[in-house]
Write a protein that holds these residues in place. Structure first.
Motif, PDB file in Angstrom:
ATOM      1  N   UNK A  73       0.867  -1.170   0.000  1.00  0.00           N
ATOM      2  CA  UNK A  73       0.000   0.000   0.000  1.00  0.00           C
ATOM      3  C   UNK A  73       0.902   1.217   0.000  1.00  0.00           C
ATOM      4  N   UNK A  74       0.433   2.308  -0.553  1.00  0.00           N
ATOM      5  CA  UNK A  74       1.290   3.500  -0.627  1.00  0.00           C
ATOM      6  C   UNK A  74       1.695   3.994   0.763  1.00  0.00           C
ATOM      7  N   UNK A  75       0.870   3.707   1.784  1.00  0.00           N
ATOM      8  CA  UNK A  75       1.195   4.113   3.145  1.00  0.00           C
ATOM      9  C   UNK A  75       2.423   3.382   3.688  1.00  0.00           C
ATOM     10  N   UNK A  76       2.751   2.245   3.084  1.00  0.00           N
ATOM     11  CA  UNK A  76       3.865   1.422   3.556  1.00  0.00           C
ATOM     12  C   UNK A  76       5.156   1.682   2.787  1.00  0.00           C
ATOM     13  N   UNK A  77       5.142   2.681   1.902  1.00  0.00           N
ATOM     14  CA  UNK A  77       6.318   2.996   1.092  1.00  0.00           C
ATOM     15  C   UNK A  77       6.864   4.344   1.536  1.00  0.00           C
ATOM     16  N   UNK A 115      10.514  19.824  -5.337  1.00  0.00           N
ATOM     17  CA  UNK A 115       9.672  19.659  -6.521  1.00  0.00           C
ATOM     18  C   UNK A 115       9.582  18.208  -6.996  1.00  0.00           C
ATOM     19  N   UNK A 116      10.112  17.282  -6.222  1.00  0.00           N
ATOM     20  CA  UNK A 116      10.047  15.864  -6.582  1.00  0.00           C
ATOM     21  C   UNK A 116       8.621  15.347  -6.395  1.00  0.00           C
ATOM     22  N   UNK A 117       8.239  14.397  -7.233  1.00  0.00           N
ATOM     23  CA  UNK A 117       6.880  13.849  -7.204  1.00  0.00           C
ATOM     24  C   UNK A 117       6.956  12.322  -7.170  1.00  0.00           C
ATOM     25  N   UNK A 118       6.093  11.709  -6.343  1.00  0.00           N
ATOM     26  CA  UNK A 118       6.005  10.252  -6.259  1.00  0.00           C
ATOM     27  C   UNK A 118       4.557   9.831  -6.461  1.00  0.00           C
ATOM     28  N   UNK A 119       4.357   8.843  -7.344  1.00  0.00           N
ATOM     29  CA  UNK A 119       3.019   8.280  -7.574  1.00  0.00           C
ATOM     30  C   UNK A 119       3.127   6.763  -7.516  1.00  0.00           C
ATOM     31  N   UNK A 120       2.084   6.132  -6.987  1.00  0.00           N
ATOM     32  CA  UNK A 120       2.066   4.679  -6.865  1.00  0.00           C
ATOM     33  C   UNK A 120       0.773   4.155  -7.459  1.00  0.00           C
ATOM     34  N   UNK A 121       0.915   3.269  -8.433  1.00  0.00           N
ATOM     35  CA  UNK A 121      -0.264   2.704  -9.093  1.00  0.00           C
ATOM     36  C   UNK A 121       0.071   1.318  -9.619  1.00  0.00           C
ATOM     37  N   UNK A 122      -0.817   0.362  -9.348  1.00  0.00           N
ATOM     38  CA  UNK A 122      -0.689  -1.012  -9.842  1.00  0.00           C
ATOM     39  C   UNK A 122       0.668  -1.641  -9.521  1.00  0.00           C
ATOM     40  N   UNK A 151       6.364   5.436  -9.271  1.00  0.00           N
ATOM     41  CA  UNK A 151       6.967   6.308 -10.285  1.00  0.00           C
ATOM     42  C   UNK A 151       7.445   7.587  -9.608  1.00  0.00           C
ATOM     43  N   UNK A 152       8.724   7.873  -9.748  1.00  0.00           N
ATOM     44  CA  UNK A 152       9.317   9.079  -9.168  1.00  0.00           C
ATOM     45  C   UNK A 152       9.778  10.008 -10.271  1.00  0.00           C
ATOM     46  N   UNK A 153       9.480  11.284 -10.132  1.00  0.00           N
ATOM     47  CA  UNK A 153      10.040  12.324 -10.988  1.00  0.00           C
ATOM     48  C   UNK A 153      10.931  13.159 -10.084  1.00  0.00           C
ATOM     49  N   UNK A 154      12.224  13.113 -10.347  1.00  0.00           N
ATOM     50  CA  UNK A 154      13.210  13.751  -9.481  1.00  0.00           C
ATOM     51  C   UNK A 154      13.942  14.849 -10.247  1.00  0.00           C
ATOM     52  N   UNK A 155      13.461  16.104 -10.136  1.00  0.00           N
ATOM     53  CA  UNK A 155      14.101  17.210 -10.849  1.00  0.00           C
ATOM     54  C   UNK A 155      15.541  17.437 -10.368  1.00  0.00           C
ATOM     55  N   UNK A 215       3.497  10.089  -0.962  1.00  0.00           N
ATOM     56  CA  UNK A 215       3.115   9.310  -2.146  1.00  0.00           C
ATOM     57  C   UNK A 215       1.635   9.507  -2.429  1.00  0.00           C
ATOM     58  N   UNK A 216       1.324   9.904  -3.663  1.00  0.00           N
ATOM     59  CA  UNK A 216      -0.058  10.129  -4.082  1.00  0.00           C
ATOM     60  C   UNK A 216      -0.691   8.832  -4.554  1.00  0.00           C
TER      61      UNK A 216
END
Length: 149
Positions: free
Chosen positions: A66-70, A121-128, A132-136, A148-149
């Motif tokens: 689950x995203x809460x565990x990452x 400005x870094x973004x983290x998304x978790x799906x399936x 996925x990390x976008x690290x400027x 994590x969204x």
């Protein structure tokens, strides 16, 4: 001595004799040791890292979490991904747990990039099952834990 050899039906009987047991049995016993079981339960986190002029793009396989565990931590050019889940053992009336392999799982990956990351400005998304990390890229150093969204 020649009498003992003549009692063997063939040379293959000598080849089958192994006083220490088979090579496979030796490692099977090692795998059954507590350390061996611990290592078997651990999974390697597989990931892809790509880069463009502005950012690093990371995709990490984190199945069954689950995203809460990452947890993702960024410190300059160092990135740490830790995923951990601990299921409570459920007991039901009349049931006996025979084997439990899903009770605790931990995956971790730490890596360094060529450039420092703009943690603000870094973004983290978790799906399936894929994180996925976008690290400027950034000049300077700043530590931050990502939500994590």
């Amino acid at each position: 001595m020649s009498r003992e050899i003549s009692n063997l039906s063939s040379l293959s009987d000598v080849a089958r004799f192994d006083p220490l047991g088979s090579f496979e049995d030796l490692f099977r016993d090692f795998r059954q040791a507590p350390l061996g079981r611990w290592m078997e339960g651990r999974q390697a986190m597989k990931m892809d890292v790509s880069e463009n002029e502005a950012a690093y793009l990371v995709k990490a396989d984190v199945p069954g979490m689950k995203k809460e565990n990452i947890k993702v931590d960024i410190d300059g050019n160092k990135v740490s991904i830790v995923a951990e889940v601990s299921d409570s053992k459920e007991e039901k009336d009349g049931e006996t747990l025979i084997r439990c392999e899903r009770s605790c799982e931990r995956m971790q990956r730490v890596f360094s990039l060529a450039h420092e990351v703009d943690a603000a400005h870094a973004v983290a998304k978790y799906e399936d099952g894929v994180l996925a990390l976008t690290l400027p890229k950034k000049n300077g150093k700043e530590a931050r834990q990502l939500k994590i969204d």
